[in-house]
Design a protein around this motif. Structure first.
Motif, short mmCIF file in Angstrom:
data_model
loop_
_atom_site.label_atom_id
_atom_site.label_comp_id
_atom_site.label_asym_id
_atom_site.label_seq_id
_atom_site.Cartn_x
_atom_site.Cartn_y
_atom_site.Cartn_z
N PRO A 38 -41.34 -28.01 -14.27
CA PRO A 38 -41.77 -27.37 -13.22
C PRO A 38 -43.04 -27.45 -13.41
O PRO A 38 -44.19 -28.27 -14.71
N ALA A 39 -43.66 -27.28 -12.34
CA ALA A 39 -45.01 -27.12 -11.71
C ALA A 39 -46.06 -25.85 -12.65
O ALA A 39 -47.24 -25.40 -13.30
N ALA A 40 -45.34 -25.09 -12.60
CA ALA A 40 -45.77 -23.62 -12.36
C ALA A 40 -46.01 -23.83 -14.24
O ALA A 40 -44.57 -24.56 -14.97
N HIS A 41 -47.36 -23.13 -14.81
CA HIS A 41 -47.40 -23.19 -16.02
C HIS A 41 -46.34 -22.35 -17.30
O HIS A 41 -45.67 -22.61 -17.95
N ALA A 42 -45.49 -21.07 -16.19
CA ALA A 42 -45.07 -20.95 -17.08
C ALA A 42 -43.68 -20.97 -17.27
O ALA A 42 -43.07 -20.70 -17.73
N GLU A 43 -43.25 -22.23 -16.88
CA GLU A 43 -41.73 -23.11 -16.99
C GLU A 43 -42.56 -24.24 -17.62
O GLU A 43 -41.45 -24.97 -17.69
N ARG A 44 -43.16 -24.51 -17.34
CA ARG A 44 -43.51 -25.85 -18.33
C ARG A 44 -44.16 -25.60 -19.63
O ARG A 44 -45.03 -24.79 -20.64
N GLY A 45 -43.58 -26.45 -21.06
CA GLY A 45 -43.97 -26.49 -21.82
C GLY A 45 -44.54 -27.60 -22.50
O GLY A 45 -45.94 -27.89 -21.62
N SER A 46 -44.72 -28.77 -23.47
CA SER A 46 -46.01 -29.40 -23.54
C SER A 46 -45.89 -31.03 -22.99
O SER A 46 -46.72 -31.42 -24.31
N GLN A 47 -44.47 -31.13 -22.04
CA GLN A 47 -43.84 -32.78 -21.89
C GLN A 47 -43.86 -32.61 -20.54
O GLN A 47 -43.83 -31.68 -19.93
N VAL A 48 -43.90 -33.94 -20.32
CA VAL A 48 -43.60 -34.92 -18.81
C VAL A 48 -42.95 -35.21 -18.39
O VAL A 48 -42.91 -36.07 -19.38
N ALA A 49 -41.75 -34.62 -17.78
CA ALA A 49 -40.75 -35.88 -17.19
C ALA A 49 -40.67 -36.20 -16.70
O ALA A 49 -40.58 -35.60 -15.06
N LEU A 50 -40.34 -37.90 -15.77
CA LEU A 50 -40.65 -38.55 -14.44
C LEU A 50 -38.97 -38.89 -14.43
O LEU A 50 -39.02 -39.68 -15.35
N ARG A 51 -37.99 -39.18 -13.32
CA ARG A 51 -37.12 -39.40 -13.50
C ARG A 51 -38.06 -40.66 -12.45
O ARG A 51 -39.00 -40.75 -11.93
N CYS A 52 -36.98 -41.67 -12.93
CA CYS A 52 -37.14 -42.88 -12.40
C CYS A 52 -36.73 -44.12 -12.40
O CYS A 52 -35.78 -44.41 -14.13
N ASP A 53 -35.58 -44.85 -10.77
CA ASP A 53 -34.65 -45.60 -11.51
C ASP A 53 -34.85 -46.25 -12.67
O ASP A 53 -33.38 -46.56 -13.54
#
Lengths: 394, 394
Positions: free
Chosen positions: B329-344
């Motif tokens: 999620p882009a919202a700070h309140a909904e983000r942990g300390s990781q970024v996940a990207l979907r990629c085929d």
């Protein structure tokens, strides 16, 4: 020199395992507490330093594959296997003994199936096995019945689902008859779980030979794995497909990295795994097992009996009559690798022994325990221990 | 120099936590897998060497008292407590996360009492929690119902006994609303178990403040405890006397060395202990926790959000449109300390990233995960990671 001192010298000179002591870090203390915490094998510090500094510090996450972290529970299980008479592929290392007792006992009850709703547990067990058995009984709808191991054959019946027994009694050092008791449990159509904490590494166990169903054990006593090193679980090969774990963590999944929402158990002993393995402790254990290189368990057993025999002889000669009472059976077939002596003021006596460089341990309320690890205890140690004991009880 | 490179330089220069990187052993790899295995804290190797060489090797059995081995689970629990917003005396360290989920969930169902026979579990959970929840349900006679965390409030009812939720989703990095969900569970008269694996050490948790009942977490991610380091269990103080463990090992006994045949639980968090604690791993964790000296979790959270914000900005500028899809999620309140990207072709892309010195991880079937540990990741690392990602997806 006294007769016993010279006897000790002769026994040490003839001891084919004497050189193994060099595989351990020891000092001039007589360490007779290896039945509680084994001494440090000399190769462990360097191995642990490598695991921490290079495998974790440099390779980091890559070590799960490259340093063999992921497969450590089954790989180290296969190192323990020959020491307890098991072929490869039946032991996994991980979790504590208590947690493994829970897995094994619940799985045994599930194997027994409907209509069998009683668990028998060794009434003289190290307490944790009894506590965990009580929980396993409660959670599987079974009754729990504590019985002395000698009474197990007569207590078995159509309702018996599982029996939890200790190979060697933690308090008295009594060795129970694993082949006969296993056969009796099987004749009643039930499953047996053996706790090997006080026998593995001290005497031959023969899990496969005697058709044991399930077994657990710790690795920090005669296996010298270090404080709180992970325990192990044995599941006989032909029962593995029926092993239904109460702790089906992701490490026991058929496809652990598939991240499947539905559980599907792996084949084989791996089914006994639960969560992420504790790598530092586990690889310290792996290094500790190197001390067994070229050491037959039968030779260890022979020396163990010679050590305890000699201790009983020295105690008999040195310690004033009536001051201590032998709790450990005199018959070889009934003796593990420990001698337990009842003594009214055992707590104080053990303090004095430790002050004088002889380390055993005290078990409430009145027991002195002396463990004899044949890999690093010699006959001169034994003579000295008995001599100091005689001083300490005066 | 590109605009993003100079922006990274400015952010690093202004970063009050930048010097903490020196508390870790790192190299020129950009290590974005601290959400799986934290980097090695610099003080750990010497501490572990002392535990092995002196505490085990020289003091041996005496270390259970003299080196504080016996009390390590609660002592180290108290070190973790402030990082998750808990007062002392409510956390014990030991066992794996999976085993602790089992303890907590069974205990929660028992607290809920008769008439409540349903467990809700996060349908998007890291699988092990779901597998263990299924076992806990089976063994307590409950039904298990997987629901998305957002649907928990509407799924709660009179039958709900316990709810198992993840604070941060392991796959997407989504942060769930712990205060609101905890309040909803309580309003329904049920008990909540939070899994903090992906939040502890990365953001404030506020266990006491929000009245959480029970919580578990691992220590090898943002707490940097080392591979497979022991997990922990939080039991809120006023629930401790009602904590009825399914794994009542001897370490949780009121008098563990009394060797009593009958189980009597200890008071306090100690009741969550089971078997002998795994000392090498546990004391490595204790040393690892020294890196938190003087570090407020709020500052860690602020930097974490700045790092993930900057990563999203860099990915937006560098990576060709449509090549990856943001799952976090882009919202700070909904983000942990990781970024996940979907990629085929996420598996192949991650291999290329690792070859080029940027270490994240791949989660089947199509997710790239990048974890940002604020204690040792800087903004130049972030810019480089996004730049290398752009090359790797071409």
């Amino acid at each position: 020199m006294s007769e016993l001192k010279s006897a000790a010298g002769e026994l040490d000179a003839a001891d084919e395992l004497a050189a193994l002591r060099e595989r351990f870090v020891l000092d001039d203390v007589v360490y007779l507490d290896g039945n509680s915490l084994g001494a440090l094998p000399a190769g462990v510090p360097a191995r642990v330093a490598d695991v921490v500094g290079r495998q974790w510090g440099e390779l980091r996450i890559r070590s799960w594959e490259e340093s063999g972290w992921w497969s450590a529970p089954e790989r180290i299980g296969d190192r323990i296997a020959p020491l307890v008479g098991a072929a490869a592929g039946q032991i996994v290392v991980g979790d504590s003994t208590s947690v493994n007792v829970f897995k094994a006992l619940v799985a045994a009850v599930r194997m027994a199936g409907e209509g069998r709703d009683e668990i028998l547990v060794d009434a003289t067990t190290f307490p944790t096995d009894g506590y965990i058995a009580e929980s396993a009984a409660r959670m599987t709808g079974c009754a729990l019945r504590p019985v002395a191991p000698s009474e197990v054959p007569s207590a078995l019946g159509d309702r018996t689902a599982a029996v939890l027994l200790n190979h060697v009694d933690y308090r008295t050092g009594r060795l129970h008859d694993l082949p006969a008791l296993t056969a009796a449990v099987h004749a009643a159509g039930a499953y047996v779980v053996w706790d090997l904490c006080h026998s593995a590494g001290a005497l031959p166990v023969g899990l496969d030979e005697h058709g044991v169903d399930l077994a657990v054990g710790c690795t920090y006593k005669y296996l010298n794995g270090g404080p709180g090193s992970p325990a192990y679980l044995y599941v006989r090969r032909d029962l593995q497909n029926r092993f239904d774990s109460p702790l089906p963590g992701w490490n026991s999944h058929a496809e652990p990295f598939g991240m499947r929402p539905a559980y599907a158990p792996a084949s084989g002993a791996v089914r006994g795994r639960v969560g992420t393995p504790d790598i530092l402790s586990m690889l310290a254990l792996e290094a500790a097992l190197d001390v067994w290189e070229g050491v037959p368990v039968e030779a260890v057993r022979a020396k163990s009996l010679a050590l305890t025999d000699f201790f009983l002889r020295c105690v008999g000669e040195y310690v004033p009559d009536g001051r201590v009472e032998l709790l450990t059976p005199a018959a070889h077939a009934e003796r593990g690798s420990q001698v337990a002596l009842r003594c009214d003021d055992a707590g104080d006596v053990m303090k004095r022994l430790i002050e004088r460089g002889v380390v055993g341990d005290f078990r409430a309320p009145d027991v002195l325990r002396f463990g004899f690890t044949p890999l690093y205890v010699g006959f001169a140690d034994v003579e000295r221990a008995a001599r100091v004991l005689a001083e300490a009880v005066v």
